[in-house]
Design a protein around this motif. Structure first.
Motif, PDB file in Angstrom:
ATOM      1  N   ILE A   1      27.858  29.942  43.477  1.00 39.96           N
ATOM      2  CA  ILE A   1      28.655  30.555  44.533  1.00 39.96           C
ATOM      3  C   ILE A   1      28.938  29.464  45.566  1.00 39.96           C
ATOM      4  O   ILE A   1      28.023  28.789  46.035  1.00 39.96           O
ATOM      5  CB  ILE A   1      27.926  31.733  45.193  1.00 39.96           C
ATOM      6  N   VAL A   2      30.216  29.305  45.903  1.00 40.77           N
ATOM      7  CA  VAL A   2      30.648  28.244  46.804  1.00 40.77           C
ATOM      8  C   VAL A   2      31.201  28.872  48.084  1.00 40.77           C
ATOM      9  O   VAL A   2      32.116  29.702  48.030  1.00 40.77           O
ATOM     10  CB  VAL A   2      31.719  27.355  46.147  1.00 40.77           C
ATOM     11  N   PHE A   3      30.629  28.483  49.217  1.00 38.22           N
ATOM     12  CA  PHE A   3      31.108  28.905  50.534  1.00 38.22           C
ATOM     13  C   PHE A   3      31.680  27.675  51.233  1.00 38.22           C
ATOM     14  O   PHE A   3      30.968  26.673  51.393  1.00 38.22           O
ATOM     15  CB  PHE A   3      29.973  29.480  51.386  1.00 38.22           C
ATOM     16  N   GLU A   4      32.922  27.754  51.672  1.00 37.80           N
ATOM     17  CA  GLU A   4      33.544  26.651  52.396  1.00 37.80           C
ATOM     18  C   GLU A   4      33.948  27.106  53.794  1.00 37.80           C
ATOM     19  O   GLU A   4      34.656  28.103  53.947  1.00 37.80           O
ATOM     20  CB  GLU A   4      34.777  26.125  51.661  1.00 37.80           C
ATOM     21  N   VAL A   5      33.490  26.379  54.799  1.00 34.77           N
ATOM     22  CA  VAL A   5      33.877  26.632  56.188  1.00 34.77           C
ATOM     23  C   VAL A   5      34.696  25.443  56.649  1.00 34.77           C
ATOM     24  O   VAL A   5      34.181  24.334  56.792  1.00 34.77           O
ATOM     25  CB  VAL A   5      32.649  26.826  57.092  1.00 34.77           C
ATOM     26  N   SER A   6      35.982  25.648  56.862  1.00 34.67           N
ATOM     27  CA  SER A   6      36.876  24.571  57.283  1.00 34.67           C
ATOM     28  C   SER A   6      37.501  24.916  58.621  1.00 34.67           C
ATOM     29  O   SER A   6      37.680  26.086  58.958  1.00 34.67           O
ATOM     30  CB  SER A   6      37.965  24.316  56.234  1.00 34.67           C
ATOM     31  N   ASP A   7      37.827  23.880  59.393  1.00 36.95           N
ATOM     32  CA  ASP A   7      38.416  24.087  60.709  1.00 36.95           C
ATOM     33  C   ASP A   7      39.493  23.044  60.967  1.00 36.95           C
ATOM     34  O   ASP A   7      39.637  22.078  60.217  1.00 36.95           O
ATOM     35  CB  ASP A   7      37.340  24.043  61.804  1.00 36.95           C
ATOM     36  N   THR A   8      40.247  23.255  62.034  1.00 33.82           N
ATOM     37  CA  THR A   8      41.290  22.312  62.453  1.00 33.82           C
ATOM     38  C   THR A   8      40.899  21.642  63.763  1.00 33.82           C
ATOM     39  O   THR A   8      41.745  21.342  64.602  1.00 33.82           O
ATOM     40  CB  THR A   8      42.639  23.042  62.612  1.00 33.82           C
ATOM     41  N   GLY A   9      39.606  21.416  63.931  1.00 32.87           N
ATOM     42  CA  GLY A   9      39.079  20.931  65.200  1.00 32.87           C
ATOM     43  C   GLY A   9      39.063  19.424  65.348  1.00 32.87           C
ATOM     44  O   GLY A   9      39.868  18.708  64.747  1.00 32.87           O
ATOM     45  N   ILE A  10      38.113  18.926  66.139  1.00 26.85           N
ATOM     46  CA  ILE A  10      38.102  17.528  66.546  1.00 26.85           C
ATOM     47  C   ILE A  10      37.697  16.582  65.426  1.00 26.85           C
ATOM     48  O   ILE A  10      37.937  15.382  65.512  1.00 26.85           O
ATOM     49  CB  ILE A  10      37.171  17.314  67.757  1.00 26.85           C
ATOM     50  N   GLY A  11      37.074  17.099  64.382  1.00 26.99           N
ATOM     51  CA  GLY A  11      36.662  16.249  63.282  1.00 26.99           C
ATOM     52  C   GLY A  11      35.446  15.398  63.617  1.00 26.99           C
ATOM     53  O   GLY A  11      34.885  15.468  64.715  1.00 26.99           O
ATOM     54  N   ILE A  12      35.043  14.600  62.647  1.00 26.00           N
ATOM     55  CA  ILE A  12      33.830  13.795  62.765  1.00 26.00           C
ATOM     56  C   ILE A  12      34.159  12.358  62.398  1.00 26.00           C
ATOM     57  O   ILE A  12      34.788  12.101  61.364  1.00 26.00           O
ATOM     58  CB  ILE A  12      32.719  14.330  61.842  1.00 26.00           C
ATOM     59  N   ALA A  13      33.724  11.423  63.207  1.00 23.16           N
ATOM     60  CA  ALA A  13      33.979  10.012  62.936  1.00 23.16           C
ATOM     61  C   ALA A  13      33.273   9.586  61.650  1.00 23.16           C
ATOM     62  O   ALA A  13      32.154  10.030  61.381  1.00 23.16           O
ATOM     63  CB  ALA A  13      33.500   9.162  64.104  1.00 23.16           C
ATOM     64  N   PRO A  14      33.888   8.726  60.852  1.00 23.18           N
ATOM     65  CA  PRO A  14      33.286   8.293  59.582  1.00 23.18           C
ATOM     66  C   PRO A  14      31.883   7.717  59.728  1.00 23.18           C
ATOM     67  O   PRO A  14      31.021   7.947  58.869  1.00 23.18           O
ATOM     68  CB  PRO A  14      34.268   7.240  59.064  1.00 23.18           C
ATOM     69  N   ASN A  15      31.609   6.994  60.815  1.00 21.01           N
ATOM     70  CA  ASN A  15      30.286   6.390  60.979  1.00 21.01           C
ATOM     71  C   ASN A  15      29.209   7.410  61.305  1.00 21.01           C
ATOM     72  O   ASN A  15      28.011   7.111  61.215  1.00 21.01           O
ATOM     73  CB  ASN A  15      30.322   5.309  62.072  1.00 21.01           C
ATOM     74  N   ARG A  16      29.629   8.648  61.663  1.00 20.71           N
ATOM     75  CA  ARG A  16      28.657   9.695  61.962  1.00 20.71           C
ATOM     76  C   ARG A  16      28.300  10.524  60.739  1.00 20.71           C
ATOM     77  O   ARG A  16      27.242  11.155  60.703  1.00 20.71           O
ATOM     78  CB  ARG A  16      29.211  10.630  63.052  1.00 20.71           C
ATOM     79  N   LEU A  17      29.142  10.535  59.738  1.00 17.07           N
ATOM     80  CA  LEU A  17      28.935  11.401  58.583  1.00 17.07           C
ATOM     81  C   LEU A  17      27.603  11.148  57.867  1.00 17.07           C
ATOM     82  O   LEU A  17      26.918  12.111  57.488  1.00 17.07           O
ATOM     83  CB  LEU A  17      30.105  11.262  57.601  1.00 17.07           C
ATOM     84  N   PRO A  18      27.186   9.896  57.640  1.00 17.79           N
ATOM     85  CA  PRO A  18      25.924   9.687  56.922  1.00 17.79           C
ATOM     86  C   PRO A  18      24.702  10.229  57.659  1.00 17.79           C
ATOM     87  O   PRO A  18      23.651  10.438  57.047  1.00 17.79           O
ATOM     88  CB  PRO A  18      25.845   8.152  56.790  1.00 17.79           C
ATOM     89  N   HIS A  19      24.807  10.446  58.965  1.00 15.37           N
ATOM     90  CA  HIS A  19      23.663  10.882  59.769  1.00 15.37           C
ATOM     91  C   HIS A  19      23.757  12.359  60.163  1.00 15.37           C
ATOM     92  O   HIS A  19      22.871  12.853  60.865  1.00 15.37           O
ATOM     93  CB  HIS A  19      23.576  10.040  61.048  1.00 15.37           C
ATOM     94  N   LEU A  20      24.773  13.037  59.714  1.00 15.23           N
ATOM     95  CA  LEU A  20      25.080  14.361  60.253  1.00 15.23           C
ATOM     96  C   LEU A  20      23.993  15.389  59.962  1.00 15.23           C
ATOM     97  O   LEU A  20      23.766  16.296  60.771  1.00 15.23           O
ATOM     98  CB  LEU A  20      26.417  14.846  59.667  1.00 15.23           C
ATOM     99  N   PHE A  21      23.308  15.267  58.830  1.00 17.02           N
ATOM    100  CA  PHE A  21      22.311  16.268  58.448  1.00 17.02           C
ATOM    101  C   PHE A  21      20.893  15.857  58.833  1.00 17.02           C
ATOM    102  O   PHE A  21      19.933  16.504  58.429  1.00 17.02           O
ATOM    103  CB  PHE A  21      22.392  16.541  56.944  1.00 17.02           C
ATOM    104  N   GLN A  22      20.763  14.801  59.618  1.00 12.82           N
ATOM    105  CA  GLN A  22      19.456  14.408  60.104  1.00 12.82           C
ATOM    106  C   GLN A  22      19.095  15.233  61.335  1.00 12.82           C
ATOM    107  O   GLN A  22      19.957  15.548  62.156  1.00 12.82           O
ATOM    108  CB  GLN A  22      19.444  12.913  60.458  1.00 12.82           C
ATOM    109  N   PRO A  23      17.828  15.612  61.496  1.00  5.72           N
ATOM    110  CA  PRO A  23      17.432  16.382  62.690  1.00  5.72           C
ATOM    111  C   PRO A  23      17.782  15.649  63.973  1.00  5.72           C
ATOM    112  O   PRO A  23      17.622  14.423  64.063  1.00  5.72           O
ATOM    113  CB  PRO A  23      15.916  16.519  62.533  1.00  5.72           C
ATOM    114  N   PHE A  24      18.295  16.402  64.939  1.00  9.75           N
ATOM    115  CA  PHE A  24      18.634  15.914  66.271  1.00  9.75           C
ATOM    116  C   PHE A  24      19.797  14.935  66.264  1.00  9.75           C
ATOM    117  O   PHE A  24      19.991  14.189  67.219  1.00  9.75           O
ATOM    118  CB  PHE A  24      17.416  15.278  66.953  1.00  9.75           C
ATOM    119  N   ALA A  25      20.585  14.946  65.197  1.00  5.86           N
ATOM    120  CA  ALA A  25      21.780  14.106  65.157  1.00  5.86           C
ATOM    121  C   ALA A  25      22.936  14.884  65.756  1.00  5.86           C
ATOM    122  O   ALA A  25      23.043  16.096  65.616  1.00  5.86           O
ATOM    123  CB  ALA A  25      22.110  13.710  63.721  1.00  5.86           C
TER     124      ALA A  25
END
Length: 204
Positions: free
Chosen positions: A103-127
């Protein structure tokens, strides 16, 4: 507390689950004049997983999307995937044994987005998404880390794709039925219907 986490698989009607979540998060979208679209594939009927944790994950992702989007659109799309139960290449190494349906749930938005250098750290606690807009919003930086941990405990995963200034898409993929490995410590209680949605105003 994740080391002591117990999972409670339940037989869930996906359409009912999604409708309840959409109602619960409705007030979040009024604040920034956003619109929520829900797309649930008619082929998706039921699944067996920890309903409460799936609710919590989707509420966190939808609430985040609403916070970082203004006068925009957030979409919750639900579909099923087949083909051995493997996620996309490079994402399957830690998963439980292959399953026949996801089962695949996708949440997409048209918001501010995320800088490429932040993506690798996004799922770390307190990031945090380190932008001036992001720092305006409250939160302890645990929501996404919790979501990914829940997914992995249930034999699935949470991934993200984003372009700065154009929006983000978070994708949850979960086995439609619990694997033995994923639910070793789960309650032995028999499956039950989807429980009522509790107060869903959860912030990451």
């Amino acid at each position: 507390e994740s080391g002591d986490m117990q999972l409670h698989p339940q037989l869930v009607e996906i359409a009912t689950l999604v409708e309840g979540i959409a109602r619960a998060v409705g007030p979040e979208f009024v604040k920034n004049n956003n619109t929520l679209h829900v797309q649930c594939d008619q082929q998706v009927d039921t699944a067996q997983f920890d309903s409460a944790k799936v609710q919590q994950m989707l509420v966190i992702l939808l609430s985040n999307a609403a916070k970082f989007t203004t006068h925009g659109t957030i979409t919750l799309a639900v579909r099923q995937a087949t083909g051995g139960g493997r996620l996309e290449e490079g994402q399957a190494s830690h998963l439980s044994p292959p399953v026949s349906r996801l089962i695949v749930f996708e949440v997409s938005d048209t918001g501010i987005g995320i800088a490429p250098n932040r993506l690798p750290h996004l799922f770390q606690p307190f990031a945090y998404n380190d932008t001036s807009d992001a720092r305006m919003h409250s939160g302890v930086g645990l929501g996404l880390a919790i979501c990914r941990r829940f997914c992995q405990l249930m034999g699935g995963d949470l991934t993200v794709s984003s372009q700065l200034g154009q929006g983000s898409t978070f994708t949850i993929q979960l086995p439609a039925g619990p694997s033995i490995a994923a639910y070793t410590n789960a309650s032995d209680a028999p499956p039950s219907a989807t429980p009522a949605i509790a107060d869903a105003r959860v912030h990451a």
